[in-house]
Design a protein around this motif. Structure first.
Motif, mmCIF file in Angstrom:
data_model
loop_
_atom_site.group_PDB
_atom_site.id
_atom_site.type_symbol
_atom_site.label_atom_id
_atom_site.label_comp_id
_atom_site.label_asym_id
_atom_site.label_seq_id
_atom_site.Cartn_x
_atom_site.Cartn_y
_atom_site.Cartn_z
ATOM 1 N N ILE A 1 14.250 7.200 1.513
ATOM 2 C CA ILE A 1 14.513 7.737 2.383
ATOM 3 C C ILE A 1 15.642 6.843 3.041
ATOM 4 C CG2 ILE A 1 12.045 7.274 2.524
ATOM 5 C CD1 ILE A 1 12.441 4.497 4.329
ATOM 6 N N ASP A 2 16.315 8.204 4.089
ATOM 7 C CA ASP A 2 17.248 7.741 4.903
ATOM 8 C C ASP A 2 17.054 7.196 5.807
ATOM 9 O OD1 ASP A 2 20.018 7.838 6.185
ATOM 10 O OD2 ASP A 2 19.855 10.536 6.248
ATOM 11 N N VAL A 3 17.497 5.655 5.954
ATOM 12 C CA VAL A 3 18.112 5.286 7.336
ATOM 13 C C VAL A 3 18.944 4.547 8.321
ATOM 14 C CG1 VAL A 3 16.051 3.455 6.422
ATOM 15 C CG2 VAL A 3 18.730 2.679 5.617
ATOM 16 N N PRO B 1 0.785 -0.885 0.038
ATOM 17 C CA PRO B 1 0.038 0.139 0.107
ATOM 18 C C PRO B 1 1.269 1.312 0.300
ATOM 19 C CG PRO B 1 -0.017 -0.890 2.507
ATOM 20 C CD PRO B 1 1.066 -1.524 1.815
ATOM 21 N N VAL B 2 0.438 2.712 -0.458
ATOM 22 C CA VAL B 2 1.205 3.890 -0.226
ATOM 23 C C VAL B 2 1.563 3.870 1.512
ATOM 24 C CG1 VAL B 2 1.032 5.987 -0.356
ATOM 25 C CG2 VAL B 2 -0.289 4.628 -1.879
ATOM 26 N N GLY B 3 2.711 4.050 1.452
ATOM 27 C CA GLY B 3 3.515 4.765 2.705
ATOM 28 C C GLY B 3 4.148 2.684 3.215
ATOM 29 N N ALA B 4 3.845 2.137 2.396
ATOM 30 C CA ALA B 4 4.885 0.999 2.644
ATOM 31 C C ALA B 4 6.644 1.213 2.100
ATOM 32 C CB ALA B 4 4.168 -0.448 1.706
ATOM 33 N N VAL B 5 7.655 0.437 2.660
ATOM 34 C CA VAL B 5 9.028 0.419 2.735
ATOM 35 C C VAL B 5 9.499 -0.409 1.469
ATOM 36 C CG1 VAL B 5 11.212 0.858 3.677
ATOM 37 C CG2 VAL B 5 9.364 2.277 4.227
ATOM 38 N N VAL B 6 10.347 -0.242 0.796
ATOM 39 C CA VAL B 6 11.423 -1.613 -0.426
ATOM 40 C C VAL B 6 12.201 -1.661 -0.260
ATOM 41 C CG1 VAL B 6 11.046 -2.875 -2.644
ATOM 42 C CG2 VAL B 6 8.619 -2.064 -2.008
ATOM 43 N N ALA B 7 13.459 -2.119 0.204
ATOM 44 C CA ALA B 7 14.623 -2.049 0.423
ATOM 45 C C ALA B 7 15.050 -3.037 -0.268
ATOM 46 C CB ALA B 7 14.732 -2.318 2.127
ATOM 47 N N GLU C 1 10.165 4.625 -0.067
ATOM 48 C CA GLU C 1 8.654 4.296 0.532
ATOM 49 C C GLU C 1 7.614 4.792 -0.917
ATOM 50 O OE1 GLU C 1 5.969 6.919 3.571
ATOM 51 O OE2 GLU C 1 7.351 7.885 2.917
ATOM 52 N N LYS C 2 6.386 4.306 -0.877
ATOM 53 C CA LYS C 2 5.813 4.393 -2.144
ATOM 54 C C LYS C 2 5.450 5.067 -1.553
ATOM 55 C CE LYS C 2 2.371 0.964 -4.115
ATOM 56 N NZ LYS C 2 1.968 0.013 -4.623
ATOM 57 N N LYS C 3 5.163 6.078 -2.480
ATOM 58 C CA LYS C 3 4.155 7.095 -2.422
ATOM 59 C C LYS C 3 2.756 7.401 -3.225
ATOM 60 C CE LYS C 3 6.277 10.373 -0.508
ATOM 61 N NZ LYS C 3 5.974 10.306 1.183
ATOM 62 N N LEU D 1 12.359 1.268 -10.460
ATOM 63 C CA LEU D 1 11.424 2.138 -9.765
ATOM 64 C C LEU D 1 11.485 3.697 -9.848
ATOM 65 C CD1 LEU D 1 12.036 0.479 -5.742
ATOM 66 C CD2 LEU D 1 11.956 3.210 -6.705
ATOM 67 N N LEU D 2 12.788 3.600 -9.730
ATOM 68 C CA LEU D 2 12.301 5.547 -9.462
ATOM 69 C C LEU D 2 11.590 5.802 -10.990
ATOM 70 C CD1 LEU D 2 15.865 6.319 -8.190
ATOM 71 C CD2 LEU D 2 13.392 7.111 -6.976
ATOM 72 N N THR D 3 11.795 5.154 -11.418
ATOM 73 C CA THR D 3 10.820 6.387 -13.411
ATOM 74 C C THR D 3 10.107 5.312 -13.663
ATOM 75 O OG1 THR D 3 12.210 4.296 -14.849
ATOM 76 C CG2 THR D 3 13.589 6.428 -14.311
ATOM 77 N N HIS D 4 9.950 4.314 -13.112
ATOM 78 C CA HIS D 4 8.409 3.418 -13.771
ATOM 79 C C HIS D 4 7.163 3.803 -12.445
ATOM 80 C CE1 HIS D 4 10.668 2.775 -17.289
ATOM 81 N NE2 HIS D 4 9.754 2.897 -18.004
ATOM 82 N N ARG D 5 7.518 3.846 -11.277
ATOM 83 C CA ARG D 5 6.780 3.835 -10.038
ATOM 84 C C ARG D 5 7.127 4.869 -9.754
ATOM 85 N NH1 ARG D 5 4.923 0.385 -13.145
ATOM 86 N NH2 ARG D 5 4.472 -2.013 -12.429
ATOM 87 N N ARG D 6 6.279 5.255 -8.474
ATOM 88 C CA ARG D 6 6.439 6.716 -7.524
ATOM 89 C C ARG D 6 7.083 5.853 -5.814
ATOM 90 N NH1 ARG D 6 2.023 10.470 -10.172
ATOM 91 N NH2 ARG D 6 2.670 10.871 -11.925
ATOM 92 N N TYR D 7 8.072 6.324 -6.035
ATOM 93 C CA TYR D 7 8.406 5.826 -4.410
ATOM 94 C C TYR D 7 9.893 7.256 -4.135
ATOM 95 C CZ TYR D 7 6.942 1.268 -4.363
ATOM 96 O OH TYR D 7 5.989 0.035 -4.004
#
Length: 239
Positions: A185-187, A154-160, A224-226, A176-182
Motif C-alpha cells: 500500500i502507498d503511504v 486479521p484480514v485488513g491488518a497492515v505489516v510495515a 495490507e493482509k488480503k 511475504l509476497l510469494t508465500h502469503r497474500r498481501y
C-alpha cells in the motif's frame, strides 16, 4: 498539522539530535527512523485507527512516539506494545520519551527478545491491527517477526518494515509476497532505490528491466493482509 507539530518531544529529539534519559541527561540520538518515516507511520495509524499496534524494536522511541501520538489523537482505546530487550543499551531513552510525552498509559513495553515475546502473545490470542518490524535485521529474526505477527493479524491488518534496503529485510518482503497474500500500500513515501545511479538508470532503460529486480527500496514499506491463505505443506516458490 504534521507529526512534529503534534509531538514536541519528538520534534526536540530530531532537531537536537539527542534523547534524554530518566535523569534528563542527553545522549546522542541514533538508530532511529527519520522524520519522514515517522510521519508516514503516524499518518497510517491515523488513517487505519488500529486498536492494537505492535512494534518490534524501540531504540530511542521515535517510531514509538509516532504511533502513540496518533493513538492519543484518535482518542479511543488504542494501545501500543513495544518488544525490545535493549532499552538499557539506549539508556532507557525510549521509555523516558514516552513518559515525557505523557503517553505511558497507552504503552506496554516487553523487555524480552522477540522469539520469546511473540509466541506468548500469539498463545494469548493477541490480535494485532498494525505491526512495525524494526528489530534484529538478520533474515531469521526478521522472518520470525513477520511469521508470528502474520498469525496475529486479521484480514485488513497492515505489516510495515523499516530498513527495507538491507538484504535480509528485502528477502523477507519477497517471502511475504510469494508465500502469503498481501498487497503493498502507498503511504506517501515513494520509492528510493539503493545504488540507483545515473549509469544504472541508463542500463535499466536500455534493458527495460524492472528496477525492483535489481535494486532494493530504501523507504519503509507497508503491506495490507488480503487473505488468511497459507500454502500447502509442501509448497515452495523461489523468493
Amino acid at each position: 498539522m504534521s507529526l512534529l507539530d503534534k509531538s514536541t518531544v519528538l520534534r526536540e529529539m530530531l532537531q537536537s539530535g539527542t534523547a534524554l534519559d530518566d535523569q534528563g541527561v542527553p545522549h546522542e540520538l541514533h538508530s532511529h527512523i527519520p522524520a519522514r518515516f515517522a510521519e508516514a507511520l503516524y499518518r497510517t495509524v491515523m488513517a487505519r485507527r488500529p486498536p492494537l499496534v505492535i512494534e518490534v524494536g524501540m531504540a530511542m522511541g521515535c517510531s514509538t512516539l509516532a504511533v502513540l501520538t496518533a493513538l492519543e489523537e484518535i482518542g479511543e482505546q488504542g494501545r501500543l506494545i513495544s518488544i525490545d530487550p535493549y532499552q538499557p543499551a539506549y539508556k532507557n531513552c525510549g521509555l523516558a520519551a514516552v513518559r515525557r510525552a505523557g503517553l505511558a498509559a497507552r504503552h506496554t513495553h516487553i523487555a524480552e527478545p522477540d522469539f520469546l515475546a511473540l509466541p506468548r502473545l500469539l498463545a494469548e490470542g493477541t490480535r494485532v491491527d498494525l505491526a512495525y518490524i524494526d528489530g534484529n535485521h538478520t533474515f531469521d529474526f526478521a522472518l520470525l517477526d513477520f511469521w508470528y505477527l502474520d498469525r496475529m493479524s486479521p484480514v485488513g491488518a497492515v505489516v510495515a518494515f523499516n530498513d527495507c534496503a538491507m538484504p535480509a529485510v528485502h528477502k523477507v518482503i519477497k517471502f511475504l509476497l510469494t508465500h502469503r497474500r498481501y498487497d503493498e500500500i502507498d503511504v506517501g513515501l515513494g520509492s528510493s532505490y539503493v545504488g540507483y545511479t545515473g549509469v544504472r538508470r541508463i542500463v535499466r532503460r536500455l534493458t527495460r528491466a524492472n528496477p525492483q529486480t535489481f535494486y532494493r527500496n530504501f523507504s519503509d514499506r507497508y503491506f495490507e493482509k488480503k487473505d488468511n491463505w497459507e500454502p500447502k505443506w509442501d509448497f515452495f516458490a523461489a523468493f
